[in-house]
Design an enzyme around this catalytic site. Sequence first.
Site, mmCIF file in Angstrom:
data_model
loop_
_atom_site.group_PDB
_atom_site.id
_atom_site.type_symbol
_atom_site.label_atom_id
_atom_site.label_comp_id
_atom_site.label_asym_id
_atom_site.label_seq_id
_atom_site.Cartn_x
_atom_site.Cartn_y
_atom_site.Cartn_z
ATOM 1 C CG ASP A 168 -5.703 -2.635 3.457
ATOM 2 O OD1 ASP A 168 -6.229 -3.582 4.073
ATOM 3 O OD2 ASP A 168 -4.509 -2.619 3.123
ATOM 4 C CB CYS B 127 -4.002 -1.079 6.285
ATOM 5 S SG CYS B 127 -5.617 -0.299 6.188
ATOM 6 N N GLY C 179 -0.660 2.525 6.348
ATOM 7 C CA GLY C 179 -0.718 3.876 5.789
ATOM 8 C C GLY C 179 0.618 4.525 5.437
ATOM 9 N N GLY C 180 1.676 3.734 5.362
ATOM 10 C CA GLY C 180 2.994 4.311 5.040
ATOM 11 C C GLY C 180 3.033 5.007 3.682
ATOM 12 C CE LYS D 185 4.050 -6.291 -2.309
ATOM 13 N NZ LYS D 185 4.746 -5.303 -1.509
HETATM 14 C C1 LIG Z 1 2.369 -4.602 2.353
HETATM 15 S S1 LIG Z 1 0.893 -4.108 3.055
HETATM 16 C C2 LIG Z 1 0.762 -2.439 2.584
HETATM 17 C C3 LIG Z 1 1.592 -1.528 3.401
HETATM 18 C C4 LIG Z 1 1.319 -0.087 3.067
HETATM 19 N N1 LIG Z 1 1.757 0.240 1.715
HETATM 20 C C5 LIG Z 1 2.025 0.840 4.025
HETATM 21 O O1 LIG Z 1 2.938 1.544 3.603
HETATM 22 O O2 LIG Z 1 1.661 0.882 5.198
HETATM 23 C C6 LIG Z 1 -0.299 -4.868 2.018
HETATM 24 C C7 LIG Z 1 -1.716 -4.493 2.329
HETATM 25 O O3 LIG Z 1 -2.501 -4.929 1.232
HETATM 26 C C8 LIG Z 1 -3.768 -5.270 1.738
HETATM 27 N N2 LIG Z 1 -4.454 -6.093 0.724
HETATM 28 C C9 LIG Z 1 -4.109 -7.292 0.230
HETATM 29 N N3 LIG Z 1 -5.019 -7.715 -0.681
HETATM 30 C C10 LIG Z 1 -5.926 -6.724 -0.770
HETATM 31 C C11 LIG Z 1 -7.094 -6.547 -1.556
HETATM 32 N N4 LIG Z 1 -7.505 -7.475 -2.432
HETATM 33 N N5 LIG Z 1 -7.779 -5.381 -1.403
HETATM 34 C C12 LIG Z 1 -7.397 -4.444 -0.549
HETATM 35 N N6 LIG Z 1 -6.286 -4.564 0.227
HETATM 36 C C13 LIG Z 1 -5.571 -5.694 0.114
HETATM 37 C C14 LIG Z 1 -3.478 -5.961 3.047
HETATM 38 O O4 LIG Z 1 -4.619 -5.895 3.904
HETATM 39 C C15 LIG Z 1 -2.292 -5.158 3.588
HETATM 40 O O5 LIG Z 1 -2.728 -4.176 4.490
#
Ligand SMILES: C[S@@+](CC[C@H](N)C(=O)[O-])C[C@H]1O[C@@H](n2cnc3c(N)ncnc32)[C@H](O)[C@@H]1O
Length: 362
Positions: free
Chosen positions: A246, A227, A229-230, A313
């Site tokens: 997510d 999320c 969604g990029g 990260k």
């Molecule tokens: C940096 S954002 C992702 C952005 C995404 N790649 C985009 O382009 O829009 C990190 C995401 O990882 C999710 N997240 C973190 N820990 C998670 C887990 N254990 N299971 C599923 N999602 C997780 C968070 O809810 C967040 O939406």
Amino acid sequence: MNKLALYCRPGFEKEVAAEMTDRATNLGIFGFARVQENSGYVIFECYQPNEADRLAREIPFHQLIFARQMLVVSNLLENLDPADRISPIISEFETLSEQVNLKQSNMILVEMADTNESKELSAFCRKFTVPLRQALKKKGWLMANESQKCGLFLHCFFVKPNCCYIGYSYTNNHSEHFMGIPRLKFPSDAPSRSTLKLEEAILTFIPRKEEEKRFNENMIGVDLGACPGGWTYQLVKRGLFVYAVDHGKMAESLHETGRIEHCAEDGFKFQPPKRKKVDWLVCDMVEQPSRITNLIGKWLVEGWCRETIFNLKLPMKKRYQEVMQCLENLTSMLNKQKLTFEIQAKHLYHDREEITVHIVIK
Ligand SMILES: C[S@@+](CC[C@H](N)C(=O)[O-])C[C@H]1O[C@@H](n2cnc3c(N)ncnc32)[C@H](O)[C@@H]1O
């Protein structure tokens, strides 16, 4: 020619220095890195003359994680006369050319570091390119046609308006981009700016001519931490059907494509849907690198996917050591299963405190 200049994201100079020192040592070349924090570049100085040229040829650039560009450079030219910067620069190029024939190259890049302070230099560098190129051509340089190209780019790297390094890079072992930075346009319909990270990763890791074979509408992807969604957007754009994992909310525009299924689950527990072969796993969850590494390793070892791009990260101090440890762990997990694979890691321009890793099982 005992110096290499390596461009990087400001703040990552120590990582570049550590990586280059390791790489050079592996080739039996010794030297030291001059690090100025947040300068956006590192000068690696070899103890022996001419060894910088060997490093520029023998360290595969695509294997360097933290450097955006690698070039052999002269000593710093200081106190250039604003009324005639060109003469000493050309004279330095001529000196360099006594050891490597630079005259046949057909490109000169006038660059600066990627820092806020250097932004002021960018207009100057752009303007200066034209008279410098003309002056080189007048001397008979930069005249190579396609068949004569010697495989070198000339660089003029300004650190201040009156202060620059002169150098060259090998076209088969460098970044083809100005300042080592690919210029990507943010797609206005993408749900987040993160989309550029995956786009740059695909551009970096997947040869252009293979893109259609490696991403197409018969394929299935899984996006962990999807999320808004990029990253999913990039996969859907290339035809894939994507399981977006997510607890957050996915952009409506992605639901409308009919090419995603949103799974509000924990990315560490999610398993690929039964009887579905997953081609691509991508993962951008903000988590400890060691946890992400283990998770990706598990997917590959279980045969749940064949190819993956993920972020590690790096909020910690010892970023280089952490990255090396993670890559070593992954490699050893895959080796234990006797899997044949390729692994590549890069600190991309669109990455901040993180790197991007690509693994493909052969
Ligand atoms: C940096 S954002 C992702 C952005 C995404 N790649 C985009 O382009 O829009 C990190 C995401 O990882 C999710 N997240 C973190 N820990 C998670 C887990 N254990 N299971 C599923 N999602 C997780 C968070 O809810 C967040 O939406």
